[in-house]
Design a protein around this motif. Structure first.
Motif, short mmCIF file in Angstrom:
data_model
loop_
_atom_site.label_atom_id
_atom_site.label_comp_id
_atom_site.label_asym_id
_atom_site.label_seq_id
_atom_site.Cartn_x
_atom_site.Cartn_y
_atom_site.Cartn_z
N VAL A 194 35.60 -8.36 12.59
CA VAL A 194 34.84 -7.47 11.70
C VAL A 194 33.67 -6.83 12.46
N GLY A 195 32.93 -7.65 13.20
CA GLY A 195 31.78 -7.12 13.96
C GLY A 195 32.21 -6.03 14.93
N THR A 196 33.33 -6.26 15.59
CA THR A 196 33.84 -5.30 16.57
C THR A 196 34.25 -4.00 15.88
N GLU A 197 34.83 -4.12 14.70
CA GLU A 197 35.27 -2.94 13.95
C GLU A 197 34.08 -2.17 13.36
N VAL A 198 33.09 -2.91 12.87
CA VAL A 198 31.89 -2.24 12.33
C VAL A 198 31.22 -1.42 13.44
N ALA A 199 31.05 -2.07 14.60
CA ALA A 199 30.42 -1.35 15.71
C ALA A 199 31.28 -0.17 16.15
N TYR A 200 32.60 -0.34 16.10
CA TYR A 200 33.47 0.77 16.49
C TYR A 200 33.33 1.94 15.52
N GLY A 201 33.30 1.62 14.23
CA GLY A 201 33.12 2.68 13.23
C GLY A 201 31.83 3.45 13.46
N ALA A 202 30.78 2.72 13.77
CA ALA A 202 29.50 3.38 14.04
C ALA A 202 29.62 4.30 15.25
N SER A 203 30.38 3.86 16.24
CA SER A 203 30.60 4.68 17.43
C SER A 203 31.39 5.94 17.08
N VAL A 204 32.43 5.77 16.27
CA VAL A 204 33.22 6.93 15.85
C VAL A 204 32.33 7.95 15.13
N ALA A 205 31.40 7.43 14.30
CA ALA A 205 30.51 8.32 13.56
C ALA A 205 29.46 8.95 14.47
N GLY A 206 29.31 8.42 15.69
CA GLY A 206 28.42 9.07 16.65
C GLY A 206 27.28 8.22 17.18
N SER A 207 26.98 7.08 16.53
CA SER A 207 25.85 6.26 17.00
C SER A 207 26.26 5.42 18.20
N ARG A 208 25.29 5.13 19.05
CA ARG A 208 25.51 4.08 20.04
C ARG A 208 25.55 2.75 19.30
N SER A 209 26.49 1.88 19.67
CA SER A 209 26.65 0.64 18.92
C SER A 209 27.03 -0.51 19.85
N LEU A 210 26.87 -1.72 19.32
CA LEU A 210 27.13 -2.91 20.13
C LEU A 210 27.58 -4.06 19.25
N MET A 231 41.95 4.77 22.07
CA MET A 231 41.40 5.90 21.31
C MET A 231 40.10 6.42 21.90
N GLY A 232 39.38 5.57 22.63
CA GLY A 232 38.10 6.00 23.17
C GLY A 232 37.01 5.92 22.12
N VAL A 233 35.86 6.51 22.42
CA VAL A 233 34.68 6.28 21.59
C VAL A 233 34.05 7.58 21.13
N GLY A 234 33.07 7.45 20.24
CA GLY A 234 32.17 8.55 19.91
C GLY A 234 30.87 8.26 20.63
N GLY A 235 29.94 7.57 19.95
CA GLY A 235 28.73 7.11 20.62
C GLY A 235 29.07 5.94 21.53
#
Ligand SMILES: Cc1ncc(C[n+]2csc(CCOP(=O)(O)OP(=O)(O)O)c2C)c(N)n1
Ligand code: SF4
Ligand code: SF4
Lengths: 591, 196
Positions: free
Chosen positions: A55-71, A92-96
Motif C-alpha cells: 500500500v505504501g509503495t502504491e500511495v507513493a507511486y500515485g503521488a508520483s503519477v500526479a506529479g509530486s516527488r514521493s518516497l 511505466m516510469g514516473v511522474g514526480g
C-alpha cells in the motif's frame, strides 16, 4: 554547523531538502526512523503509516503519477510484499521523482532472513542508489529524485542496518521547492495493459544503457560515484558501508572506486579504473552482486572468496579477511556467560494469552511476526510455526487442512496475529479461513499498537503518524462482517476469563461454528496511555517453592534462597504470576 | 589528534547507555573531533543485551569495529563485560565496569545460573576499573543516574584531558536533573580514582 544524526534521521532531512511532498510507509527495522522523523517538517511533507508496504509503495507511486516527488520506506522483507507494484512501476516510469527505500539487515539483527535486496534492482531493472554514511543519506535523496525524473525510473534507495543506525556529522542544505507540471492524463504511460507493457520493455532496456553512461560520467561530477587514485598497486571497488570499512583498513596508496549508483554498474568506468591498478578487489557485504557483474563483463577481480557471503562486515573483519591480519583479542573463557535473549516485558499483555494456551499440549499455535513471536520462547513454548507477516492465519489453515486429511483429530489450531499484522495482511487470511472452511480459531492479540518496531500507530489505534485523530477500525466488527461467530473479546491479563474464552471458542469450533478471539489490552510502553503504578510481592511464608509462577515467563520473577522472588525494579503489578500461583502466595502491594 | 579511538558500551536494554554515548559524542564534537556512533536497536522489549560503539579521531570512517579493537569498554552490567570482552584491546584496553548484576530470563527461569567472579576474571585479563555505580546512584537518591556515575568513572580513561567533561555533562543532561547528574558524575570520577 554540523549535526550528529543517524542515517535514518539524515534521510528524513534529505526528504525535506529534496522537496519530496508525499511519503507513505509501513514500519520495519532498520527503516522505521525515517518516517518517524518526518512529522517535524510539518506541512512541508505529508507522511503516513500505510497498513503494509504494498500500500505504501502504491500511495507513493500515485503521488508520483500526479506529479509530486514521493518516497516510501520498508525493511528488506517489506519489498517482497511491495514487489508487485515495483516491477510494473519499473515499466511505466514516473511522474514526480519516486524513491523506494529498502533497508537491509545483514547479520539478521532483527529480521527473519538475510536477503540482499540489491538483486531487486537488477530484477526489476531500476536504478539503485546506496549511501554510505549519514551525510550521503541526506544528499543522495535529492540526487535519487533527479535520476528518477530524468531517466523516468523508480529509484531503489538501498541502505543497511549500520547505515541506518550509525550516527555521523551532517551538514544541512536548503529545501528545494519543486512545482510539478499541471497534471494531464497519460494512459499510454500509466495503464499497465499488455500492449503498453510490450512497448515499455524496450524503453526499460534503453534506460538502463543511459543510466550506465550517466554512472560513468555525470555521477562522477555530482559525487554519486567517486574515484580516488593511489599508487596504482591495489584498487578496491566498493560501495555503501563497506567503503567506510575498506577506506579505514587498506593502506595508504590504495585506489578506490566508490560507487553510490550501484545499478546499473558503470562498467566502462570500472574497466578504466581496473586498467589503472595491478590488483583489483571488490569489497561488498553479503552477495557478490558487483563482483559477479564485473566478472561477467570480463574484468578480473576478487573479494568474495575472502569476505564471505554471510553476515555484516566491520573494520576488523575487512582487515583480517582482505589483508590477512589476525586480530589480537582475548576471551574470558573461565566464566560461563548466560544468554540474555529478548523476552516479553514484565506486564506484557501477550503473556496471559500464551500462558493459557501453553496449558494444553494439543493446541497448535501458528504464530506471526511481532512482540508476540516471543510466545515461542521458554518457558511458554507456545508456538509451532512463524513464517512472515500475515502467515499466522494462512499457515494455520494449511496445518488444519493437513490434520483433516491425515485423520489427526486431537489437535486444535490457533492462528495468532497482532493488531498491526491483522491490518497488514492478516485480513486476507481471515477471509481464506472462513471461505474455505478452515477448522481453526483465528486470534488477534490487540495491544493497541505496532509494538515490536517501537510503537507506531496503525488503522486500529485511532491516531495517524502526524498525530491527528483518525477513525479507529474495530477488529471484532471486521470479523463479524466476514461472517465469524461467535467473536469473543477478552482481557488477556485475566487468566480465568482467558481460559473460559478459549474453552468457549474450542466448543464452538467443535460444534461447526466459526469462532474468532480478540484479546485486548494496551502494551505497557505506549507513551500516550498512562498505566497505573503497582507491584506484586511474594509472601515467603505462603510460598511453597512449587515454581508455578516461573511458568508465566516474566523476567521479574526468579527463585532466590529457595523461594519465589519478585524484582521490585522490574515488576509492574500485572498479577499474572499471582493468578498462576496455586497457593495465593503472591500479593498486590498496598501503595 | 592521531589515530581513531574506539569505545564499546554494553549493558541491558533500558539501562541508559545511550546517554553515555551522547555525552561522549558531544564532548568529542566540541573538541573538534570527527565522531561516529553506532547502535543496534529495533526490538521494542526491555531486557535484552545491548551494545553501542563510539569512535572519534581526526577522520573516522567505519562506524563499527570488531574484536580486539576497543580502547575502552564500559559495562553497565558485569556479566555483559565478560560477554563482550573479546572486543577489548588486550594490551592497552581499559574496562570500566558497574559492579552490579541483572539476571537474564534464562537465569530467572532457572535454566542457567548467574556466573560468579565476573569482575575478578576481567581484572585478571584486562586493566579494569570496577565501581558500584548502581549503589552510588541509589545513595544519591536516583537509581537512574547510574549511567552518569559510570561515565564519571570512565572519563579519565578516554585520553582527552583537554575536554572539560563536567561541563559537557552539564550541557547534555536536561536542566531539571542537572544537579543530580553533576553529583553523580563527580562521585563516579572519585570512585574510579580510588579504585585504580
Ligand atoms: C513484511 C514485514 N514488514 C515489516 C516487518 C517488521 N515488523 C516486525 S513485527 C512488526 C509489528 C507487529 O505489530 P503487531 O502485529 O501489532 O504486534 P506487536 O509487536 O504489537 O505485538 C513489524 C512491522 C516484518 N517483519 N515484515
Ligand atoms: S513492548 Fe509491549 S507488546 Fe512488546 S513485549 Fe513489551 S509490553 Fe509486550
Ligand atoms: S505481577 Fe508478576 S507477572 Fe506481572 S510484572 Fe510483576 S512479577 Fe511479572
Amino acid at each position: 554547523m554540523k549535526h550528529l544524526m543517524s542515517g535514518n534521521e539524515a534521510t528524513a532531512r534529505g526528504v525535506y531538502e529534496a522537496g519530496i511532498k508525499v511519503c507513505s510507509a509501513y514500519p520495519g527495522t532498520p527503516s522505521t526512523e525515517i518516517l518517524e522523523n518526518l512529522p517535524q517538517y510539518g506541512e512541508d511533507v505529508y507522511c503516513e503509516w500505510a497498513p503494509n508496504e504494498k500500500v505504501g509503495t502504491e500511495v507513493a507511486y500515485g503521488a508520483s503519477v500526479a506529479g509530486s516527488r514521493s518516497l516510501t520506506t520498508m525493511k528488506m522483507v517489506g519489498l517482497n510484499v511491495a514487489a508487485d507494484p515495483l516491477f510494473t512501476a519499473a515499466y511505466m516510469g514516473v511522474g514526480g521523482g519516486y524513491v523506494i527505500v529498502t533497508a537491509d539487515d545483514p547479520s539478521c539483527h532483527s529480521s527473519q532472513n538475510e536477503q540482499d535486496n540489491r538483486h531487486y534492482a537488477r530484477f526489476a531493472k531500476v536504478a539503485m542508489v546506496e549511501p554510505s554514511d549519514p551525510q550521503e543519506c541526506k544528499d543522495f535523496v535529492k540526487l535519487a529524485c533527479e535520476i528518477s525524473e530524468e531517466f523516468d525510473t523508480p529509484v531503489l534507495y538501498r541502505t543497511t542496518t549500520r547505515v541506518c543506525h550509525s550516527k555521523g556529522l551532517v551538514e544541512f542544505g536548503e529545501r528545494t521547492e519543486v512545482t510539478p507540471k499541471p497534471y494531464a492524463r497519460n494512459t499510454r504511460k500509466f495503464i499497465c495493459a499488455p500492449a503498453n507493457a510490450f512497448q515499455n520493455h524496450p524503453l526499460v532496456e534503453e534506460r538502463l544503457k543511459k543510466l550506465e553512461e550517466y554512472g560513468c560520467t555525470r555521477a562522477l561530477e555530482n559525487g554519486l560515484n567517486k574515484m580516488e587514485l593511489g599508487d596504482g598497486k591495489v584498487g578496491v571497488v566498493t560501495a555503501a558501508i563497506s567503503y567506510q570499512y575498506a577506506k579505514e583498513v587498506f593502506p595508504e596508496g590504495t585506489s578506490f572506486l566508490k560507487l553510490g549508483l550501484t545499478y546499473p554498474l558503470p562498467m566502462d568506468l570500472i574497466r578504466d579504473f581496473a586498467s589503472k591498478v595491478e590488483t583489483l578487489y571488490v569489497v561488498e557485504e553479503l552477495e557478490p552482486f558487483m563482483e559477479n557483474e564485473m566478472k561477467a563483463a570480463g574484468i578480473p577481480c576478487s573479494g568474495k572468496d575472502k569476505t564471505g557471503v554471510m553476515y555484516e562486515l566491520n573494520t576488523q573483519l575487512v582487515r583480517e579477511r582482505m589483508l590477512g591480519e589476525k586480530p589480537n583479542f582475548k576471551t574470558v573463557d573461565d566464566i560461563a556467560v548466560a544468554k540474555r535473549p529478548p523476552a516479553l516485558c514484565p506486564g506484557c499483555p501477550h503473556r496471559g494469552f500464551f500462558y493459557t494456551l501453553s496449558k494444553n499440549k494439543n493446541y497448535v499455535v501458528t504464530g506471526d511476526i511481532g512482540c508476540y513471536t516471543l510466545g515461542f520462547a521458554p518457558p511458554l513454548n507456545c508456538m509451532d510455526v512463524c513464517i512472515c507477516m500475515g502467515g499466522g492465519f494462512s499457515a494455520g489453515m494449511g496445518m488444519a487442512k493437513s490434520f483433516e486429511r491425515e485423520g489427526v483429530t486431537d489437535k486444535v489450531v490457533f492462528g495468532v496475529v497482532g493488531d498491526s499484522t491483522f491490518f497488514h495482511s492478516g485480513m486476507t487470511g481471515a477471509a481464506e479461513i472462513l471461505y474455505n472452511g478452515g477448522k481453526m480459531i483465528p486470534c488477534v492479540l490487540d495491544n493497541r499498537i505496532t509494538g515490536m518496531t517501537g510503537h507506531q500507530e496503525n488503522p486500529g489505534t485511532g491516531f495517524t503518524l502526524m498525530g491527528k485523530e483518525a477513525p479507529m477500525m474495530n477488529i471484532e466488527k471486521i470479523f463479524e462482517a466476514y461472517g465469524y461467530a461467535p467473536v469473543l473479546t477478552v482481557d488477556p491479563q485475566d487468566l480465568k476469563a482467558m481460559k473460559e474464552t478459549v474453552d468457549k471458542a474450542v466448543a464452538a469450533l467443535n460444534n461447526g461454528e466459526h469462532p474468532a478471539i480478540v484479546t485486548r489490552r494496551p502494551c505497557l510502553l505506549i507513551k500516550r496511555i498512562k498505566q497505573p503504578k503497582a507491584m506484586c510481592v511474594v509472601n515467603a511464608d505462603k510460598c511453597k517453592s512449587c515454581k508455578s509462577c516461573l511458568k508465566v515467563g516474566c523476567p521479574a520473577i526468579s527463585m532466590e534462597n529457595g523461594k519465589a522472588f519478585i524484582d521490585r525494579t522490574q515488576c509492574v503489578g500485572c498479577t499474572v504470576c499471582a493468578q498462576a500461583c496455586p497457593f495465593d502466595a503472591i500479593e498486590m502491594e498496598e501503595n | 589528534m592521531a589515530k581513531v579511538k574506539s569505545a564499546l558500551l554494553v549493558g541491558v536494554g533500558g539501562q541508559g547507555a545511550i546517554l553515555i554515548s551522547k555525552i561522549m559524542s558531544n564532548g568529542f564534537m566540541k573538541a573538534g573531533y570527527d565522531v561516529k556512533q553506532s547502535e543496534v536497536h529495533g526490538m521494542a522489549q526491555r531486557g535484552g543485551s545491548v551494545s553501542t560503539q563510539v569512535r572519534w579521531g581526526e577522520k573516522v570512517y567505519g562506524p563499527v569495529f570488531g574484536r580486539g579493537e576497543a580502547d575502552i569498554m564500559v559495562a553497565l552490567e558485569k556479566m555483559e563485560a565478560v560477554r563482550y570482552a573479546e572486543f577489548l584491546n588486550p594490551d592497552t584496553g581499559v574496562a570500566v565496569i558497574n559492579d552490579y548484576a541483572i539476571k537474564s530470563t534464562t537465569i530467572a527461569s532457572g535454566a542457567e545460573e548467574y556466573p560468579e567472579g565476573c569482575i575478578e576474571a576481567m581484572a585478571k585479563n584486562f586493566n579494569t576499573i570496577a565501581i558500584p555505580a548502581s549503589d552510588i546512584a541509589i545513595q544519591l537518591g536516583n537509581a537512574k543516574c547510574m549511567n552518569v556515575v559510570l561515565f564519571g568513572a570512565m572519563c579519565d580513561s578516554l585520553g582527552c584531558p583537554e575536554i572539560d567533561w563536567e561541563q559537557i555533562v552539564a550541557e547534555t543532561v536536561p536542566e531539571k536533573v542537572r544537579e543530580l547528574n553533576l553529583k553523580a558524575f563527580r562521585a563516579g570520577r572519585e570512585a574510579a580514582a580510588k579504585a585504580k
